[in-house]
Design an enzyme around this catalytic site. Structure first.
Site, PDB file in Angstrom:
ATOM      1  N   ILE A  14       0.828  -1.209   0.000  1.00 13.08           N
ATOM      2  CA  ILE A  14       0.000   0.000   0.000  1.00 13.08           C
ATOM      3  C   ILE A  14       0.856   1.250   0.000  1.00 13.08           C
ATOM      4  O   ILE A  14       0.546   2.234  -0.648  1.00 13.08           O
ATOM      5  CB  ILE A  14      -0.933   0.008   1.236  1.00 13.08           C
ATOM      6  CG1 ILE A  14      -1.804  -1.245   1.267  1.00 13.08           C
ATOM      7  CG2 ILE A  14      -1.772   1.269   1.290  1.00 13.08           C
ATOM      8  CD1 ILE A  14      -2.719  -1.406   0.075  1.00 13.08           C
ATOM      9  N   GLU A  38      -3.338  -5.898   8.181  1.00 16.25           N
ATOM     10  CA  GLU A  38      -2.539  -4.734   7.807  1.00 16.25           C
ATOM     11  C   GLU A  38      -1.222  -4.862   8.555  1.00 16.25           C
ATOM     12  O   GLU A  38      -1.218  -4.964   9.781  1.00 16.25           O
ATOM     13  CB  GLU A  38      -3.258  -3.443   8.197  1.00 16.25           C
ATOM     14  CG  GLU A  38      -4.566  -3.267   7.455  1.00 16.25           C
ATOM     15  CD  GLU A  38      -5.443  -2.172   8.029  1.00 16.25           C
ATOM     16  OE1 GLU A  38      -5.112  -1.616   9.105  1.00 16.25           O
ATOM     17  OE2 GLU A  38      -6.474  -1.886   7.411  1.00 16.25           O
ATOM     18  N   GLU A  96      23.112  11.354  18.977  1.00 18.07           N
ATOM     19  CA  GLU A  96      22.070  11.992  19.769  1.00 18.07           C
ATOM     20  C   GLU A  96      22.564  12.632  21.058  1.00 18.07           C
ATOM     21  O   GLU A  96      21.958  13.580  21.542  1.00 18.07           O
ATOM     22  CB  GLU A  96      20.947  10.992  20.081  1.00 18.07           C
ATOM     23  CG  GLU A  96      20.162  10.600  18.848  1.00 18.07           C
ATOM     24  CD  GLU A  96      18.904   9.807  19.169  1.00 18.07           C
ATOM     25  OE1 GLU A  96      18.584   9.581  20.351  1.00 18.07           O
ATOM     26  OE2 GLU A  96      18.228   9.421  18.193  1.00 18.07           O
ATOM     27  N   GLU A 140      19.400  15.399   9.631  1.00 24.70           N
ATOM     28  CA  GLU A 140      18.983  16.732   9.194  1.00 24.70           C
ATOM     29  C   GLU A 140      17.652  17.169   9.798  1.00 24.70           C
ATOM     30  O   GLU A 140      17.430  18.345  10.078  1.00 24.70           O
ATOM     31  CB  GLU A 140      18.883  16.718   7.657  1.00 24.70           C
ATOM     32  CG  GLU A 140      18.597  18.049   7.032  1.00 24.70           C
ATOM     33  CD  GLU A 140      18.598  17.946   5.519  1.00 24.70           C
ATOM     34  OE1 GLU A 140      17.494  17.914   4.949  1.00 24.70           O
ATOM     35  OE2 GLU A 140      19.687  17.903   4.922  1.00 24.70           O
TER      36      GLU A 140
END
Length: 183
Positions: A14, A38, A96, A140
């Site tokens: 999908i 799903e 981080e 970014e």
């Protein structure tokens, strides 16, 4: 356990994204009937429990669009194609937080939402931290604020919903248990 398996009859992609892909699968249930599933496909991720020499937990404050709020989390990030989880863990810690480490130890790997996603998070501890002379660059589109807390402060943040994600709550509770066991 084979009597519980759902056989995939058809798959339809999908959405193919930068972080996730979404598939819809038609499956045959164990009772012979069919159903639709799903499924979110994810490359996997790492999370790092980073502890300073004075037993402070290094975390980041980061805005999360899905929740539309700032959360306090342990450093984490997705695996790059072909990258070993331990390499990702060190990279994410450096990017981080500005820390690197001499020791990385794998604790556990766990699925975040097995009812609809295959994301597997690999949890590490990082000890013997060192501040990097040259900080690694964040992605970014990534903006974080680094904080250091005691386990007690982190437990309070769980109570006030500043820490609201499973990996970080798991990490804090792991540290609490480790402390109780005298490790």
């Amino acid at each position: 356990m084979d009597h519980l398996i759902e056989k995939t009859l058809a798959k339809k992609e999908i959405f193919k994204g930068r972080v996730i892909d979404l598939q819809v699968e038609e499956v045959q249930l164990p009772n012979g009937k069919t159903s639709t599933r799903e499924v979110i496909k994810h490359p996997g991720a790492v999370a790092v429990i980073a502890l300073t020499a004075d037993h402070k937990l290094v975390m980041v404050k980061q805005y999360r669009k899905a929740m539309d709020r700032v959360l306090v989390e342990i450093p984490a990030g997705k695996l790059e194609k072909g990258e070993e989880p331990i390499v990702t863990a060190k990279r994410e810690l450096e990017e981080e937080t500005g820390y690197t480490c001499k020791e990385l130890k794998h604790i556990i790997s766990f699925y975040t939402s097995p009812g609809f996603a295959d994301e597997l998070v690999h949890l590490y501890t990082a000890e013997k931290l060192e501040v990097m002379e040259t900080k690694a660059s964040l992605d970014e589109d990534e903006f974080v604020e680094v904080i250091e807390t005691s386990i007690e402060e982190a437990l309070q943040m769980i109570q006030t919903n500043e820490i609201y994600d499973a990996k970080t709550a798991y990490a804090v509770q792991y540290l609490q248990l480790r402390s109780a066991l005298g490790e």
